[in-house]
Structure formats: structure tokens, C-alpha cells
Enzyme design. Structure first.
Site, PDB file in Angstrom:
ATOM      1  N   LYS A  44       1.234  -0.919   0.187  1.00 57.47           N
ATOM      2  CA  LYS A  44      -0.053   0.390   0.366  1.00 57.47           C
ATOM      3  C   LYS A  44       0.721   1.155   0.111  1.00 57.47           C
ATOM      4  O   LYS A  44      -0.040   2.201  -0.206  1.00 57.47           O
ATOM      5  CB  LYS A  44      -1.121   0.062   1.752  1.00 57.47           C
ATOM      6  CG  LYS A  44      -2.012  -1.331   1.626  1.00 57.47           C
ATOM      7  CD  LYS A  44      -2.420  -0.988   2.699  1.00 57.47           C
ATOM      8  CE  LYS A  44      -2.975  -2.774   3.066  1.00 57.47           C
ATOM      9  NZ  LYS A  44      -3.227  -2.225   4.399  1.00 57.47           N
ATOM     10  N   GLY A  45       2.201   1.121   0.347  1.00 59.69           N
ATOM     11  CA  GLY A  45       2.894   2.419   1.053  1.00 59.69           C
ATOM     12  C   GLY A  45       2.844   3.652  -0.508  1.00 59.69           C
ATOM     13  O   GLY A  45       3.729   4.518  -0.438  1.00 59.69           O
ATOM     14  N   GLU A 100       7.260   2.720  -6.574  1.00 58.99           N
ATOM     15  CA  GLU A 100       7.743   2.372  -4.912  1.00 58.99           C
ATOM     16  C   GLU A 100       7.727   3.458  -4.098  1.00 58.99           C
ATOM     17  O   GLU A 100       8.193   4.274  -4.510  1.00 58.99           O
ATOM     18  CB  GLU A 100       8.928   1.301  -5.019  1.00 58.99           C
ATOM     19  CG  GLU A 100       9.425   0.921  -4.137  1.00 58.99           C
ATOM     20  CD  GLU A 100       8.437  -0.261  -3.124  1.00 58.99           C
ATOM     21  OE1 GLU A 100       7.347  -0.166  -2.433  1.00 58.99           O
ATOM     22  OE2 GLU A 100       8.763  -1.606  -4.181  1.00 58.99           O
ATOM     23  N   ASP A 104      14.762  -0.775   0.308  1.00 61.73           N
ATOM     24  CA  ASP A 104      15.943  -0.646   1.156  1.00 61.73           C
ATOM     25  C   ASP A 104      16.644  -2.384   0.558  1.00 61.73           C
ATOM     26  O   ASP A 104      17.144  -1.885   0.199  1.00 61.73           O
ATOM     27  CB  ASP A 104      14.422  -1.489   2.225  1.00 61.73           C
ATOM     28  CG  ASP A 104      15.453  -1.608   3.314  1.00 61.73           C
ATOM     29  OD1 ASP A 104      15.978  -0.549   3.623  1.00 61.73           O
ATOM     30  OD2 ASP A 104      14.256  -2.673   4.062  1.00 61.73           O
ATOM     31  N   LYS A 132      17.008   3.052   0.044  1.00 56.95           N
ATOM     32  CA  LYS A 132      18.055   3.199   0.645  1.00 56.95           C
ATOM     33  C   LYS A 132      19.345   2.658   1.068  1.00 56.95           C
ATOM     34  O   LYS A 132      19.307   0.984   1.061  1.00 56.95           O
ATOM     35  CB  LYS A 132      17.331   2.814   2.509  1.00 56.95           C
ATOM     36  CG  LYS A 132      17.173   3.307   3.666  1.00 56.95           C
ATOM     37  CD  LYS A 132      16.882   2.377   4.718  1.00 56.95           C
ATOM     38  CE  LYS A 132      15.643   2.665   4.827  1.00 56.95           C
ATOM     39  NZ  LYS A 132      14.887   1.536   5.876  1.00 56.95           N
ATOM     40  N   PHE A 153      14.066   3.950  10.410  1.00 52.02           N
ATOM     41  CA  PHE A 153      13.006   3.448   9.612  1.00 52.02           C
ATOM     42  C   PHE A 153      11.888   4.340   9.164  1.00 52.02           C
ATOM     43  O   PHE A 153      11.451   4.996  10.240  1.00 52.02           O
ATOM     44  CB  PHE A 153      12.887   2.476  11.131  1.00 52.02           C
ATOM     45  CG  PHE A 153      11.781   1.967  10.039  1.00 52.02           C
ATOM     46  CD1 PHE A 153      11.775   0.290   9.872  1.00 52.02           C
ATOM     47  CD2 PHE A 153      10.185   1.940  11.090  1.00 52.02           C
ATOM     48  CE1 PHE A 153      11.009  -0.298   9.130  1.00 52.02           C
ATOM     49  CE2 PHE A 153       8.775   1.921   9.761  1.00 52.02           C
ATOM     50  CZ  PHE A 153       9.336   0.463   9.638  1.00 52.02           C
ATOM     51  N   ILE A 154      11.930   4.474   8.520  1.00 48.87           N
ATOM     52  CA  ILE A 154      11.094   5.809   7.856  1.00 48.87           C
ATOM     53  C   ILE A 154       9.791   5.542   7.497  1.00 48.87           C
ATOM     54  O   ILE A 154       8.626   4.171   7.962  1.00 48.87           O
ATOM     55  CB  ILE A 154      11.083   6.149   6.635  1.00 48.87           C
ATOM     56  CG1 ILE A 154      13.054   6.367   6.045  1.00 48.87           C
ATOM     57  CG2 ILE A 154      10.685   7.857   5.249  1.00 48.87           C
ATOM     58  CD1 ILE A 154      13.023   7.579   6.595  1.00 48.87           C
ATOM     59  N   ASP A 160       4.920   3.265   6.695  1.00 49.55           N
ATOM     60  CA  ASP A 160       3.847   2.979   7.799  1.00 49.55           C
ATOM     61  C   ASP A 160       5.096   1.858   8.459  1.00 49.55           C
ATOM     62  O   ASP A 160       6.208   1.808   8.414  1.00 49.55           O
ATOM     63  CB  ASP A 160       2.353   1.275   7.466  1.00 49.55           C
ATOM     64  CG  ASP A 160       3.550   0.579   7.150  1.00 49.55           C
ATOM     65  OD1 ASP A 160       4.451  -0.285   5.892  1.00 49.55           O
ATOM     66  OD2 ASP A 160       2.759  -0.657   7.649  1.00 49.55           O
ATOM     67  N   ARG A 166       0.818   5.700   7.492  1.00 45.84           N
ATOM     68  CA  ARG A 166       0.510   6.426   6.664  1.00 45.84           C
ATOM     69  C   ARG A 166       0.424   7.795   6.056  1.00 45.84           C
ATOM     70  O   ARG A 166       0.143   7.902   4.375  1.00 45.84           O
ATOM     71  CB  ARG A 166       0.111   5.535   5.383  1.00 45.84           C
ATOM     72  CG  ARG A 166       0.312   3.678   5.586  1.00 45.84           C
ATOM     73  CD  ARG A 166      -0.337   2.799   4.111  1.00 45.84           C
ATOM     74  NE  ARG A 166      -0.388   1.261   5.283  1.00 45.84           N
ATOM     75  CZ  ARG A 166       1.260   0.934   4.436  1.00 45.84           C
ATOM     76  NH1 ARG A 166       1.845   1.451   3.664  1.00 45.84           N
ATOM     77  NH2 ARG A 166       1.246  -0.606   5.352  1.00 45.84           N
TER      78      ARG A 166
HETATM   79  P1  IMP Z   1      12.553  -3.864   0.141  1.00 43.40           P
HETATM   80  O1  IMP Z   1      14.040  -4.444   1.933  1.00 43.40           O
HETATM   81  O2  IMP Z   1      13.354  -2.763  -0.432  1.00 43.40           O
HETATM   82  O3  IMP Z   1      12.429  -5.417  -0.002  1.00 43.40           O
HETATM   83  O4  IMP Z   1      11.838  -3.231   1.213  1.00 43.40           O
HETATM   84  C1  IMP Z   1      10.035  -3.761   0.607  1.00 43.40           C
HETATM   85  C2  IMP Z   1       9.049  -2.624   2.077  1.00 43.40           C
HETATM   86  O5  IMP Z   1       9.675  -2.570   3.069  1.00 43.40           O
HETATM   87  C3  IMP Z   1       9.090  -1.811   0.722  1.00 43.40           C
HETATM   88  O6  IMP Z   1       8.544  -1.513  -0.128  1.00 43.40           O
HETATM   89  C4  IMP Z   1       8.735  -0.896   2.342  1.00 43.40           C
HETATM   90  O7  IMP Z   1       6.826  -0.835   1.943  1.00 43.40           O
HETATM   91  C5  IMP Z   1       9.254  -1.787   3.346  1.00 43.40           C
HETATM   92  N1  IMP Z   1       9.686  -0.942   4.245  1.00 43.40           N
HETATM   93  C6  IMP Z   1      11.552  -0.895   3.901  1.00 43.40           C
HETATM   94  N2  IMP Z   1      11.986   0.435   4.270  1.00 43.40           N
HETATM   95  C7  IMP Z   1      11.003   0.603   5.293  1.00 43.40           C
HETATM   96  C8  IMP Z   1      10.834   1.711   6.188  1.00 43.40           C
HETATM   97  O8  IMP Z   1      12.004   2.235   6.532  1.00 43.40           O
HETATM   98  N3  IMP Z   1       9.744   2.595   6.735  1.00 43.40           N
HETATM   99  C9  IMP Z   1       8.321   1.895   6.486  1.00 43.40           C
HETATM  100  N4  IMP Z   1       8.622   0.479   5.474  1.00 43.40           N
HETATM  101  C10 IMP Z   1      10.067   0.309   5.005  1.00 43.40           C
HETATM  102 MG    MG Z   2       6.114  -1.192  -0.463  1.00 42.43          MG
END
Ligand code: IMP
Ligand code: MG
Length: 176
Positions: A44-45, A100, A104, A132, A153-154, A160, A166
């Protein structure tokens, strides 16, 4: 429902984000000049960022959404990603831009890029509000980046913690 976390400083205001969406929208419109695009938001982000970026694009544009979740603890993703709501449009021979919220570890996007390539799109690029890079594990580089952030942690602007925050109209982070 009570907030037990402490919200940090405002890192990015709504105005800063909208301004950046406008710049990236113009860049995307130039890069794909004469073509059409499908903006594919990750639920949903990405919804708040999607609303900004789509208005800044002047191309022939359609939107769709996909939901993928990675299983792990609430603050970090594991490498195991599952699609929980699939794309509804036919992506064959289409220019797909994944919208997106944050890249992360990159595990989600790496999975999604592979998953979507099975639909034989013409192209797949990534437009993320936040990057990030210090946390990257998977080999994935977003093509359009709103802002690079430190290893915090954003929350806010779609992002969220346990489904909350959100709705904040700015980007902040959780303390501690
Ligand atoms: P990934 O680690 O790149 O696979 O991140 C997957 C998902 O984790 C992102 O699309 C976000 O929805 C969530 N996420 C990663 N880092 C953060 C953060 O700092 N705050 C909130 N959600 C996060
Ligand atoms: Mg996401």
C-alpha cells in the site's frame, strides 16, 4: 489503538516531495516521449507518491497496482516475497514503471522485476520515492529516485509501521 513509538523530526515536507515529483514526472515524460506507460504502484506504501507522480506525467498513462509482501519481522524484510494482489492489466509490450515507496534491501523489487518480466512487457523501470542504498542486498538499482535517505525506519507519506502513520503528510522516522 495507541501510539507507543516516538516520531522523529520531519525529514521531507509535502512541498519538497511534490516539487520532486514534478521534476521526475517531467523527466519521465521526456524519456518516454511519444510512448505510453503503465504506472504500476506497489500496495500500500506507494499510493501517496503515485498520486503525485501520475499528475506530473504528461504521457498517455494508465495505472495499476500490485501487492507483494515479504515475510520477516515488522522492520526488516526477508528474502521471501509473495504476490498477494496481482496486476489486472495486460502488460504485454507495454512500458511498465513500477512506482515504489522505498527501496531498502531491494529484495521486493528484484522479485517483482523477475515476476513482471514473465508478462513480456516492452520495458520495466523503477521510480521510487525513497532509496536507502546502505541497506541493499539484492542487485537492483532504481531508475528514478525521489530522495536518498539514511538507515532510519521511515514513516509517513504512505510508509507505515505496523500499518500506521501512512497518513502523515510528510516523511519522518521512528526514534530508537
Ligand atoms: P525491501 O527490503 O527493499 O524489499 O523493502 C520492501 C518494503 O519494505 C518496502 O517497499 C517498504 O514497504 C518496506 N520498508 C522498507 N524500509 C522501510 C522503512 O524504513 N519504513 C517503512 N517501510 C519500509
Ligand atoms: Mg513497499
Amino acid at each position: 489503538m495507541q501510539n507507543q513509538e516516538t516520531i522523529g523530526k520531519i525529514l521531507l515536507t509535502e512541498d519538497q516531495i511534490r516539487q520532486r515529483a514534478h521534476e521526475l514526472g517531467q523527466q519521465i515524460s521526456e524519456d518516454y516521449k511519444g510512448e505510453s506507460v503503465i504506472l504500476l504502484g506497489t500496495l500500500k506504501g506507494s499510493v501517496v507518491w503515485m498520486a503525485d507522480i501520475m499528475k506530473a506525467i504528461t504521457l498517455d498513462t494508465a495505472i495499476d497496482f500490485i501487492a507483494a509482501s515479504s515475510y520477516g519481522s515488522s522492520r526488516t524484510s526477508s528474502g521471501v516475497v509473495k504476490v498477494t494482489k496481482d496486476v489486472s492489466m495486460n502488460l504485454y509490450d507495454q512500458n511498465v514503471i513500477i512506482i515504489e515507496d522505498i527501496v531498502d534491501t531491494g529484495n521486493t523489487l528484484k522479485f517483482l522485476k523477475d515476476y513482471l518480466s514473465d508478462r513480456n512487457p516492452k520495458s520495466v523501470r523503477i521510480c521510487t520515492l525513497l532509496d536507502k542504498p546502505s541497506r541493499r542486498i539484492a542487485d537492483v538499482t532504481p531508475d528514478y529516485v525521489g530522495f536518498t535517505v539514511d538507515d532510519l525506519f521511515i514513516i509517513g507519506y504512505g510508509l507505515d509501521f505496523d500499518q500506521r502513520y501512512r497518513n502523515l503528510p510528510y516523511i519522518s522516522y521512528l526514534e530508537g
